[in-house]
Design an enzyme around this catalytic site. Structure first.
Site, PDB file in Angstrom:
ATOM      1  N   CYS A  45       5.170  -6.845   7.741  1.00 23.71           N
ATOM      2  CA  CYS A  45       6.140  -6.265   8.691  1.00 23.71           C
ATOM      3  C   CYS A  45       6.438  -7.264   9.794  1.00 23.71           C
ATOM      4  O   CYS A  45       5.516  -7.862  10.367  1.00 23.71           O
ATOM      5  CB  CYS A  45       5.575  -4.982   9.301  1.00 23.71           C
ATOM      6  SG  CYS A  45       6.743  -4.184  10.422  1.00 23.71           S
ATOM      7  N   GLU A  61       0.836  -1.203   0.000  1.00 25.92           N
ATOM      8  CA  GLU A  61       0.000   0.000   0.000  1.00 25.92           C
ATOM      9  C   GLU A  61       0.872   1.255   0.000  1.00 25.92           C
ATOM     10  O   GLU A  61       1.932   1.282   0.626  1.00 25.92           O
ATOM     11  CB  GLU A  61      -0.873   0.019   1.252  1.00 25.92           C
ATOM     12  CG  GLU A  61      -1.828  -1.129   1.303  1.00 25.92           C
ATOM     13  CD  GLU A  61      -2.619  -1.179   2.594  1.00 25.92           C
ATOM     14  OE1 GLU A  61      -3.489  -2.044   2.703  1.00 25.92           O
ATOM     15  OE2 GLU A  61      -2.363  -0.356   3.496  1.00 25.92           O
ATOM     16  N   CYS A  94       3.462  -4.771  15.635  1.00 28.53           N
ATOM     17  CA  CYS A  94       2.775  -3.879  16.586  1.00 28.53           C
ATOM     18  C   CYS A  94       1.302  -4.296  16.681  1.00 28.53           C
ATOM     19  O   CYS A  94       0.659  -4.554  15.666  1.00 28.53           O
ATOM     20  CB  CYS A  94       2.889  -2.421  16.139  1.00 28.53           C
ATOM     21  SG  CYS A  94       4.585  -1.867  16.015  1.00 28.53           S
ATOM     22  N   CYS A 136      -1.616  -2.419  14.753  1.00 30.58           N
ATOM     23  CA  CYS A 136      -1.378  -2.143  13.339  1.00 30.58           C
ATOM     24  C   CYS A 136      -1.831  -3.322  12.481  1.00 30.58           C
ATOM     25  O   CYS A 136      -1.430  -4.462  12.727  1.00 30.58           O
ATOM     26  CB  CYS A 136       0.109  -1.881  13.156  1.00 30.58           C
ATOM     27  SG  CYS A 136       0.644  -1.908  11.444  1.00 30.58           S
ATOM     28  N   CYS A 172       3.409   8.485   1.250  1.00 32.87           N
ATOM     29  CA  CYS A 172       3.785   7.600   2.349  1.00 32.87           C
ATOM     30  C   CYS A 172       4.075   6.237   1.722  1.00 32.87           C
ATOM     31  O   CYS A 172       3.169   5.584   1.202  1.00 32.87           O
ATOM     32  CB  CYS A 172       2.610   7.538   3.324  1.00 32.87           C
ATOM     33  SG  CYS A 172       2.818   6.365   4.632  1.00 32.87           S
ATOM     34  N   GLY A 206       5.803  -1.892   6.859  1.00 30.24           N
ATOM     35  CA  GLY A 206       7.181  -2.299   7.115  1.00 30.24           C
ATOM     36  C   GLY A 206       7.944  -1.355   8.015  1.00 30.24           C
ATOM     37  O   GLY A 206       7.538  -0.224   8.275  1.00 30.24           O
ATOM     38  N   GLU A 207       9.064  -1.871   8.533  1.00 28.06           N
ATOM     39  CA  GLU A 207       9.979  -1.105   9.389  1.00 28.06           C
ATOM     40  C   GLU A 207      11.175  -0.730   8.510  1.00 28.06           C
ATOM     41  O   GLU A 207      12.015  -1.591   8.202  1.00 28.06           O
ATOM     42  CB  GLU A 207      10.384  -1.977  10.587  1.00 28.06           C
ATOM     43  CG  GLU A 207      11.609  -1.521  11.363  1.00 28.06           C
ATOM     44  CD  GLU A 207      11.537  -0.091  11.881  1.00 28.06           C
ATOM     45  OE1 GLU A 207      10.676   0.210  12.708  1.00 28.06           O
ATOM     46  OE2 GLU A 207      12.368   0.734  11.431  1.00 28.06           O
ATOM     47  N   SER A 235      10.486   6.761   9.490  1.00 30.20           N
ATOM     48  CA  SER A 235       9.843   6.498  10.773  1.00 30.20           C
ATOM     49  C   SER A 235      10.199   5.092  11.259  1.00 30.20           C
ATOM     50  O   SER A 235      10.143   4.141  10.483  1.00 30.20           O
ATOM     51  CB  SER A 235       8.330   6.612  10.565  1.00 30.20           C
ATOM     52  OG  SER A 235       7.665   6.238  11.735  1.00 30.20           O
ATOM     53  N   SER A 289       8.307   6.136  16.596  1.00 27.97           N
ATOM     54  CA  SER A 289       6.975   5.780  17.095  1.00 27.97           C
ATOM     55  C   SER A 289       7.124   5.360  18.552  1.00 27.97           C
ATOM     56  O   SER A 289       7.486   4.223  18.834  1.00 27.97           O
ATOM     57  CB  SER A 289       6.400   4.617  16.278  1.00 27.97           C
ATOM     58  OG  SER A 289       6.265   5.005  14.949  1.00 27.97           O
ATOM     59  N   LEU A 290       6.863   6.272  19.460  1.00 25.02           N
ATOM     60  CA  LEU A 290       7.104   6.008  20.883  1.00 25.02           C
ATOM     61  C   LEU A 290       5.922   5.251  21.501  1.00 25.02           C
ATOM     62  O   LEU A 290       6.075   4.168  22.027  1.00 25.02           O
ATOM     63  CB  LEU A 290       7.328   7.346  21.591  1.00 25.02           C
ATOM     64  CG  LEU A 290       8.107   7.322  22.871  1.00 25.02           C
ATOM     65  CD1 LEU A 290       9.463   6.679  22.700  1.00 25.02           C
ATOM     66  CD2 LEU A 290       8.257   8.744  23.407  1.00 25.02           C
ATOM     67  N   HIS A 291       4.752   5.867  21.480  1.00 28.82           N
ATOM     68  CA  HIS A 291       3.476   5.230  21.805  1.00 28.82           C
ATOM     69  C   HIS A 291       3.312   4.709  23.239  1.00 28.82           C
ATOM     70  O   HIS A 291       2.274   4.114  23.559  1.00 28.82           O
ATOM     71  CB  HIS A 291       3.149   4.071  20.855  1.00 28.82           C
ATOM     72  CG  HIS A 291       3.153   4.443  19.400  1.00 28.82           C
ATOM     73  ND1 HIS A 291       2.969   5.719  18.949  1.00 28.82           N
ATOM     74  CD2 HIS A 291       3.329   3.677  18.287  1.00 28.82           C
ATOM     75  CE1 HIS A 291       3.035   5.732  17.628  1.00 28.82           C
ATOM     76  NE2 HIS A 291       3.263   4.519  17.198  1.00 28.82           N
ATOM     77  N   CYS A 318      -1.820   2.010   7.733  1.00 25.55           N
ATOM     78  CA  CYS A 318      -1.153   1.009   6.902  1.00 25.55           C
ATOM     79  C   CYS A 318      -1.721  -0.395   7.135  1.00 25.55           C
ATOM     80  O   CYS A 318      -2.039  -0.788   8.237  1.00 25.55           O
ATOM     81  CB  CYS A 318       0.348   1.056   7.085  1.00 25.55           C
ATOM     82  SG  CYS A 318       0.936   0.417   8.622  1.00 25.55           S
TER      83      CYS A 318
HETATM   84  S1  SF4 Z   1       3.315   0.112  13.000  1.00 30.85           S
HETATM   85 FE1  SF4 Z   1       4.985   0.055  11.495  1.00 30.85          FE
HETATM   86  S2  SF4 Z   1       6.605  -1.124  12.564  1.00 30.85           S
HETATM   87 FE2  SF4 Z   1       4.700  -1.537  13.670  1.00 30.85          FE
HETATM   88  S3  SF4 Z   1       3.904  -3.421  12.713  1.00 30.85           S
HETATM   89 FE3  SF4 Z   1       2.947  -1.662  11.665  1.00 30.85          FE
HETATM   90  S4  SF4 Z   1       4.236  -1.327   9.889  1.00 30.85           S
HETATM   91 FE4  SF4 Z   1       5.429  -2.572  11.318  1.00 30.85          FE
END
Ligand code: SF4
Length: 368
Positions: free
Chosen positions: A116, A92, A120, A123, A109, A172-173, A204, A227-229, A346
């Site tokens: 990924c 995407e 998380c 997500c 973006c 993805g990371e 990010s 991404s602290l969260h 995402c």
């Molecule tokens: S927020 Fe970003 S790092 Fe975390 S699982 Fe989703 S895509 Fe991966």
């Protein structure tokens, strides 16, 4: 024999490919221009190349721009694209309008992986698993495909550019695929290709510390967003499993070293999840953590999806959080997630398509 893919190569590398085919160097510049300034998808569209040469190139080398399978337009102007890669994997990409510039310029973006591995919990991508890294060409290809799509839809003069900023915040990371990301940035940055400056690029991360170090060493002038969260390891372990390996104290130290080494500010992203990380105590702890860094905080109330159980806090809780940070002297911006009506967070569109068993007509464009 497998054909060499030109998308994702530097101009100098395309020149080498031309030389190996017995062609003059200037052919590389012509191809580069067609690909990145006019976003063509095939050698046959490069109409100042002799016909026999177009045919020859098509036989010898590849130009694989991702295919737009579906596009959706949000009420707020955000456009979300489902793209298909050469091996039929899907990713995407989202184009977010910049309203300061009359909505005709967009931030793109991009995704850096198919799925990924970070997982998380809030997500949709993280919950659907990891398939593979993207190549530099597949990352750059998202910019080419979306720029072309925007131009076609707006029927804009081919010489102008819609995309002016790039953020690595899609699937993805990016720091787990940093070599491909850095190569893609060098092409995005190159004036002979896409020509978007490094200061208009943001990477990010969920907090992959070795990648933060490598990025600091790279000397790139891109913006780093973390991404602290969460403000405690207990909560962060629950929502970002990578925190078990790279806990908050080490993460904050690595952010400090990054700032010291690069002289650049970082942005901290903080997703507000109801009953998880949005209490008054969380706001106080957050203020204490970030004050020494002089970092900006982007607060993002969660965009709910029916497939994940997290909820957005009510307005009182959001206002209380903002007020506490402001009172503590922290630079804070409250952001609404763009495109919530088209599942622009995402992984949501891809997840929806898979869930529907691909019954929807692929290739159609849903404009709202
Ligand atoms: S927020 Fe970003 S790092 Fe975390 S699982 Fe989703 S895509 Fe991966």
């Amino acid at each position: 024999m497998e054909k060499t893919e030109l998308l994702g190569l530097s101009l100098e590398e395309v020149e080498q490919v031309m030389a190996a085919l017995g062609l003059p160097r200037f052919r590389a510049r012509q191809i580069y221009h067609w690909l990145y300034k006019h976003q063509v998808h095939s050698f046959y569209q490069m109409n100042n190349l002799p016909k026999e040469l177009r045919h020859f190139l098509d036989k010898k080398v590849a130009l694989t721009v991702p295919r737009v399978m579906k596009a959706r337009v949000s009420r707020d102007g955000t456009r979300k694209f489902l793209l298909e890669l050469a091996d039929k994997k899907r990713i995407e990409t989202v184009a977010i309008p910049q309203f300061r510039t009359d909505g005709k310029k967009f931030t793109i973006c991009v995704s850096s992986q198919v799925g990924c591995p970070v997982g998380c919990r809030f997500c949709a991508t993280g919950q659907s698993g990891f398939e593979r890294d993207l190549t530099a060409g597949e990352i750059v290809g998202q910019v080419v495909a979306v720029e072309r799509e925007l131009k076609q839809r707006e029927k804009q003069n081919l010489g102008e550019r819609y995309l002016t900023n790039v953020v690595f915040m899609g699937m993805g990371e990016p720091l787990l695929n940093l070599d491909a990301v850095l190569k893609a940035i060098s092409i995005i940055n190159d004036d002979r290709a896409i020509g978007i400056g490094q200061r208009h690029v943001t990477i990010s991360t969920a907090g992959f510390i070795p990648g933060i170090r490598q990025l600091a060493e790279s000397g790139l002038q891109v913006t780093l967003a973390i991404s602290l969260h969460a403000t405690t390891d207990e909560v962060r372990n629950r929502i970002i499993p990578m925190n078990r390996r790279y806990p908050l104290e080490s993460l904050m130290e690595s952010i400090s070293s990054y700032i010291e080494k690069t002289g650049r500010r970082v942005t901290l992203e903080y997703l507000l999840l109801d009953g998880v990380n949005s209490s008054a105590q969380d706001a106080e702890r957050l203020a204490k953590m970030v004050r020494p860094l002089l970092a900006n905080i982007n607060l993002i109330p969660y965009n709910e999806t029916d497939r994940l159980h997290y909820r957005r806090p009510d307005q009182y809780t959001i206002n209380r959080f903002v007020a506490c940070l402001t009172r503590e002297g922290v630079n804070v911006t409250l952001r609404e997630e763009m495109g919530s009506d088209i599942e622009a967070a995402c992984g949501q569109l891809k997840g929806r398509m898979a869930a529907a068993g691909r019954k929807q007509e692929i290739g159609s464009v849903d404009s709202k």
